[in-house]
Motif scaffolding. Structure first.
Motif, PDB file in Angstrom:
ATOM      1  N   ASP A   1       0.827  -1.203   0.000  1.00  0.00           N
ATOM      2  CA  ASP A   1       0.000   0.000   0.000  1.00  0.00           C
ATOM      3  C   ASP A   1       0.861   1.252   0.000  1.00  0.00           C
ATOM      4  OD1 ASP A   1      -2.417  -1.359   0.000  1.00  0.00           O
ATOM      5  OD2 ASP A   1      -2.379  -1.598   2.179  1.00  0.00           O
ATOM      6  N   ASP A   2       2.143   1.088   0.332  1.00  0.00           N
ATOM      7  CA  ASP A   2       3.057   2.223   0.469  1.00  0.00           C
ATOM      8  C   ASP A   2       4.109   2.180  -0.640  1.00  0.00           C
ATOM      9  OD1 ASP A   2       4.370   4.417   1.623  1.00  0.00           O
ATOM     10  OD2 ASP A   2       5.730   3.078   2.721  1.00  0.00           O
ATOM     11  N   LYS A   3       4.356   3.328  -1.235  1.00  0.00           N
ATOM     12  CA  LYS A   3       5.338   3.420  -2.332  1.00  0.00           C
ATOM     13  C   LYS A   3       6.750   3.112  -1.826  1.00  0.00           C
ATOM     14  CE  LYS A   3       7.442   6.929  -5.205  1.00  0.00           C
ATOM     15  NZ  LYS A   3       7.427   8.331  -5.592  1.00  0.00           N
ATOM     16  N   ARG A   4       7.106   3.595  -0.637  1.00  0.00           N
ATOM     17  CA  ARG A   4       8.451   3.397  -0.111  1.00  0.00           C
ATOM     18  C   ARG A   4       8.718   1.901   0.139  1.00  0.00           C
ATOM     19  NH1 ARG A   4      12.785   4.845  -1.223  1.00  0.00           N
ATOM     20  NH2 ARG A   4      11.633   6.599  -1.972  1.00  0.00           N
ATOM     21  N   ALA A   5       7.766   1.193   0.719  1.00  0.00           N
ATOM     22  CA  ALA A   5       7.937  -0.246   0.959  1.00  0.00           C
ATOM     23  C   ALA A   5       8.049  -0.998  -0.372  1.00  0.00           C
ATOM     24  CB  ALA A   5       6.760  -0.778   1.777  1.00  0.00           C
ATOM     25  N   PHE A   6       7.283  -0.576  -1.357  1.00  0.00           N
ATOM     26  CA  PHE A   6       7.345  -1.159  -2.700  1.00  0.00           C
ATOM     27  C   PHE A   6       8.734  -0.996  -3.287  1.00  0.00           C
ATOM     28  CE2 PHE A   6       7.023   0.087  -7.227  1.00  0.00           C
ATOM     29  CZ  PHE A   6       6.679  -1.140  -7.779  1.00  0.00           C
ATOM     30  N   LEU A   7       9.282   0.218  -3.211  1.00  0.00           N
ATOM     31  CA  LEU A   7      10.608   0.476  -3.780  1.00  0.00           C
ATOM     32  C   LEU A   7      11.698  -0.270  -3.015  1.00  0.00           C
ATOM     33  CD1 LEU A   7      10.312   4.265  -4.637  1.00  0.00           C
ATOM     34  CD2 LEU A   7      10.462   2.359  -6.230  1.00  0.00           C
ATOM     35  N   ASN A   8      11.564  -0.367  -1.683  1.00  0.00           N
ATOM     36  CA  ASN A   8      12.562  -1.097  -0.893  1.00  0.00           C
ATOM     37  C   ASN A   8      12.589  -2.581  -1.284  1.00  0.00           C
ATOM     38  OD1 ASN A   8      13.372   1.169   0.477  1.00  0.00           O
ATOM     39  ND2 ASN A   8      11.996   0.815   2.215  1.00  0.00           N
ATOM     40  N   ARG A   9      11.410  -3.189  -1.423  1.00  0.00           N
ATOM     41  CA  ARG A   9      11.349  -4.610  -1.803  1.00  0.00           C
ATOM     42  C   ARG A   9      11.867  -4.824  -3.221  1.00  0.00           C
ATOM     43  NH1 ARG A   9      12.543  -9.338  -0.522  1.00  0.00           N
ATOM     44  NH2 ARG A   9      11.312 -10.935  -1.531  1.00  0.00           N
ATOM     45  N   LEU A  10      11.562  -3.901  -4.115  1.00  0.00           N
ATOM     46  CA  LEU A  10      12.049  -3.997  -5.489  1.00  0.00           C
ATOM     47  C   LEU A  10      13.568  -3.892  -5.530  1.00  0.00           C
ATOM     48  CD1 LEU A  10      11.197  -4.234  -8.445  1.00  0.00           C
ATOM     49  CD2 LEU A  10      11.052  -1.750  -8.518  1.00  0.00           C
ATOM     50  N   GLU A  11      14.121  -2.999  -4.734  1.00  0.00           N
ATOM     51  CA  GLU A  11      15.575  -2.856  -4.682  1.00  0.00           C
ATOM     52  C   GLU A  11      16.224  -4.107  -4.101  1.00  0.00           C
ATOM     53  OE1 GLU A  11      18.876   0.418  -3.169  1.00  0.00           O
ATOM     54  OE2 GLU A  11      16.762   0.677  -2.656  1.00  0.00           O
ATOM     55  N   GLU A  12      15.601  -4.715  -3.091  1.00  0.00           N
ATOM     56  CA  GLU A  12      16.117  -5.961  -2.522  1.00  0.00           C
ATOM     57  C   GLU A  12      16.115  -7.082  -3.565  1.00  0.00           C
ATOM     58  OE1 GLU A  12      13.780  -6.953   0.852  1.00  0.00           O
ATOM     59  OE2 GLU A  12      14.336  -5.138   1.963  1.00  0.00           O
ATOM     60  N   LEU A  13      15.043  -7.153  -4.336  1.00  0.00           N
ATOM     61  CA  LEU A  13      14.966  -8.195  -5.365  1.00  0.00           C
ATOM     62  C   LEU A  13      16.050  -8.021  -6.418  1.00  0.00           C
ATOM     63  CD1 LEU A  13      11.113  -8.453  -5.918  1.00  0.00           C
ATOM     64  CD2 LEU A  13      12.607 -10.226  -5.003  1.00  0.00           C
ATOM     65  N   VAL A  14      16.283  -6.790  -6.847  1.00  0.00           N
ATOM     66  CA  VAL A  14      17.297  -6.533  -7.876  1.00  0.00           C
ATOM     67  C   VAL A  14      18.688  -6.829  -7.329  1.00  0.00           C
ATOM     68  CG1 VAL A  14      18.356  -4.712  -9.263  1.00  0.00           C
ATOM     69  CG2 VAL A  14      15.875  -4.885  -9.147  1.00  0.00           C
ATOM     70  N   LYS A  15      18.951  -6.417  -6.085  1.00  0.00           N
ATOM     71  CA  LYS A  15      20.271  -6.656  -5.495  1.00  0.00           C
ATOM     72  C   LYS A  15      20.514  -8.133  -5.195  1.00  0.00           C
ATOM     73  CE  LYS A  15      21.213  -2.158  -3.512  1.00  0.00           C
ATOM     74  NZ  LYS A  15      21.445  -1.381  -2.282  1.00  0.00           N
ATOM     75  N   SER A  16      19.445  -8.902  -4.972  1.00  0.00           N
ATOM     76  CA  SER A  16      19.620 -10.324  -4.687  1.00  0.00           C
ATOM     77  C   SER A  16      19.906 -11.145  -5.947  1.00  0.00           C
ATOM     78  CB  SER A  16      18.384 -10.874  -3.967  1.00  0.00           C
ATOM     79  OG  SER A  16      17.283 -10.914  -4.855  1.00  0.00           O
ATOM     80  N   GLY A  17      19.824 -10.524  -7.112  1.00  0.00           N
ATOM     81  CA  GLY A  17      20.207 -11.210  -8.346  1.00  0.00           C
ATOM     82  C   GLY A  17      19.053 -11.723  -9.179  1.00  0.00           C
ATOM     83  N   VAL A  18      17.840 -11.308  -8.875  1.00  0.00           N
ATOM     84  CA  VAL A  18      16.696 -11.716  -9.693  1.00  0.00           C
ATOM     85  C   VAL A  18      16.808 -11.006 -11.041  1.00  0.00           C
ATOM     86  CG1 VAL A  18      14.185 -11.657  -9.897  1.00  0.00           C
ATOM     87  CG2 VAL A  18      15.238 -12.052  -7.676  1.00  0.00           C
ATOM     88  N   PRO A  19      16.727 -11.731 -12.157  1.00  0.00           N
ATOM     89  CA  PRO A  19      16.813 -11.073 -13.467  1.00  0.00           C
ATOM     90  C   PRO A  19      15.703 -10.037 -13.642  1.00  0.00           C
ATOM     91  CG  PRO A  19      16.993 -13.447 -13.700  1.00  0.00           C
ATOM     92  CD  PRO A  19      16.614 -13.182 -12.279  1.00  0.00           C
ATOM     93  N   LYS A  20      16.064  -8.899 -14.181  1.00  0.00           N
ATOM     94  CA  LYS A  20      15.106  -7.798 -14.336  1.00  0.00           C
ATOM     95  C   LYS A  20      13.962  -8.144 -15.282  1.00  0.00           C
ATOM     96  CE  LYS A  20      18.562  -4.314 -13.340  1.00  0.00           C
ATOM     97  NZ  LYS A  20      19.311  -3.162 -13.833  1.00  0.00           N
ATOM     98  N   LYS A  21      14.209  -9.047 -16.210  1.00  0.00           N
ATOM     99  CA  LYS A  21      13.150  -9.423 -17.154  1.00  0.00           C
ATOM    100  C   LYS A  21      12.075 -10.285 -16.510  1.00  0.00           C
ATOM    101  CE  LYS A  21      15.838  -8.925 -21.271  1.00  0.00           C
ATOM    102  NZ  LYS A  21      15.462  -8.806 -22.627  1.00  0.00           N
ATOM    103  N   LYS A  22      12.382 -10.871 -15.360  1.00  0.00           N
ATOM    104  CA  LYS A  22      11.398 -11.710 -14.684  1.00  0.00           C
ATOM    105  C   LYS A  22      10.550 -10.931 -13.691  1.00  0.00           C
ATOM    106  CE  LYS A  22      13.643 -16.090 -15.238  1.00  0.00           C
ATOM    107  NZ  LYS A  22      13.818 -17.409 -14.657  1.00  0.00           N
ATOM    108  N   ILE A  23      10.814  -9.649 -13.546  1.00  0.00           N
ATOM    109  CA  ILE A  23      10.076  -8.811 -12.591  1.00  0.00           C
ATOM    110  C   ILE A  23       9.038  -8.005 -13.349  1.00  0.00           C
ATOM    111  CG2 ILE A  23      10.230  -6.935 -10.920  1.00  0.00           C
ATOM    112  CD1 ILE A  23      13.096  -7.836 -10.340  1.00  0.00           C
ATOM    113  N   LYS A  24       7.779  -8.127 -12.921  1.00  0.00           N
ATOM    114  CA  LYS A  24       6.692  -7.312 -13.472  1.00  0.00           C
ATOM    115  C   LYS A  24       6.139  -6.456 -12.347  1.00  0.00           C
ATOM    116  CE  LYS A  24       5.220 -10.710 -16.854  1.00  0.00           C
ATOM    117  NZ  LYS A  24       4.133 -11.592 -17.268  1.00  0.00           N
ATOM    118  N   THR A  25       5.882  -5.203 -12.648  1.00  0.00           N
ATOM    119  CA  THR A  25       5.360  -4.293 -11.634  1.00  0.00           C
ATOM    120  C   THR A  25       4.062  -3.663 -12.108  1.00  0.00           C
ATOM    121  OG1 THR A  25       6.675  -2.486 -12.522  1.00  0.00           O
ATOM    122  CG2 THR A  25       7.645  -3.752 -10.714  1.00  0.00           C
TER     123      THR A  25
END
Length: 143
Positions: free
Chosen positions: A7-31
């Motif tokens: 529900d919060d933009k900041r929490a959304f961005l934090n989780r997205l940044e964690e996913l990218v830093k953990s090595g999840v391919p960017k093409k597999k992420i849909k937002t």
């Protein structure tokens, strides 16, 4: 498929940044967001677009097609008499057609390549309700 809803933009961005830093391919992420989030675009951005390869391939094929079209036309319908000793196949006379075909094919293949890479048209979620993403942010990760 992992799905995260915020529900919060900041929490959304934090989780997205964690996913990218953990090595999840960017093409597999849909937002899915209720409004454009520019920080998300910077996190998921790739440096260069592959549309340039479509454009180059189209331009080269247009150049070849332009010369082939004019040369085969002249050889198929030769004039009855050569005036002034000019040859049938004269490259300077065919440059304009080859140039125009290069631009035309390059533009058309760039447009088709853009549509293909942008996955347009999208038939998934075609009938999703308007209120589905009005107040929440969502991340889907394909496994």
């Amino acid at each position: 498929m992992a799905r995260y809803v915020f529900d919060d933009k900041r929490a959304f961005l934090n989780r997205l940044e964690e996913l990218v830093k953990s090595g999840v391919p960017k093409k597999k992420i849909k937002t899915y967001t209720p409004y454009p989030v520019h920080e998300m675009e910077h996190l998921l951005d790739d440096s260069q677009s592959p549309v340039r390869y479509f454009t180059a391939l189209g331009a080269v094929s247009g150049l070849i097609a332009g010369f082939a079209f004019t040369i085969f036309t002249v050889l198929d319908w030769p004039s009855p008499m050569i005036t002034g000793g000019k040859p049938y196949v004269s490259v300077p006379a065919f440059l304009i057609i080859a140039y125009e075909m290069t631009i035309l094919f390059g533009c058309l293949t760039a447009f088709v390549g853009f549509l293909y890479l942008a996955r347009v048209p999208v038939f998934q979620n075609l009938f999703a309700g308007k209120e589905e993403f009005t107040k929440r942010f969502e991340i889907e990760v394909d496994e």
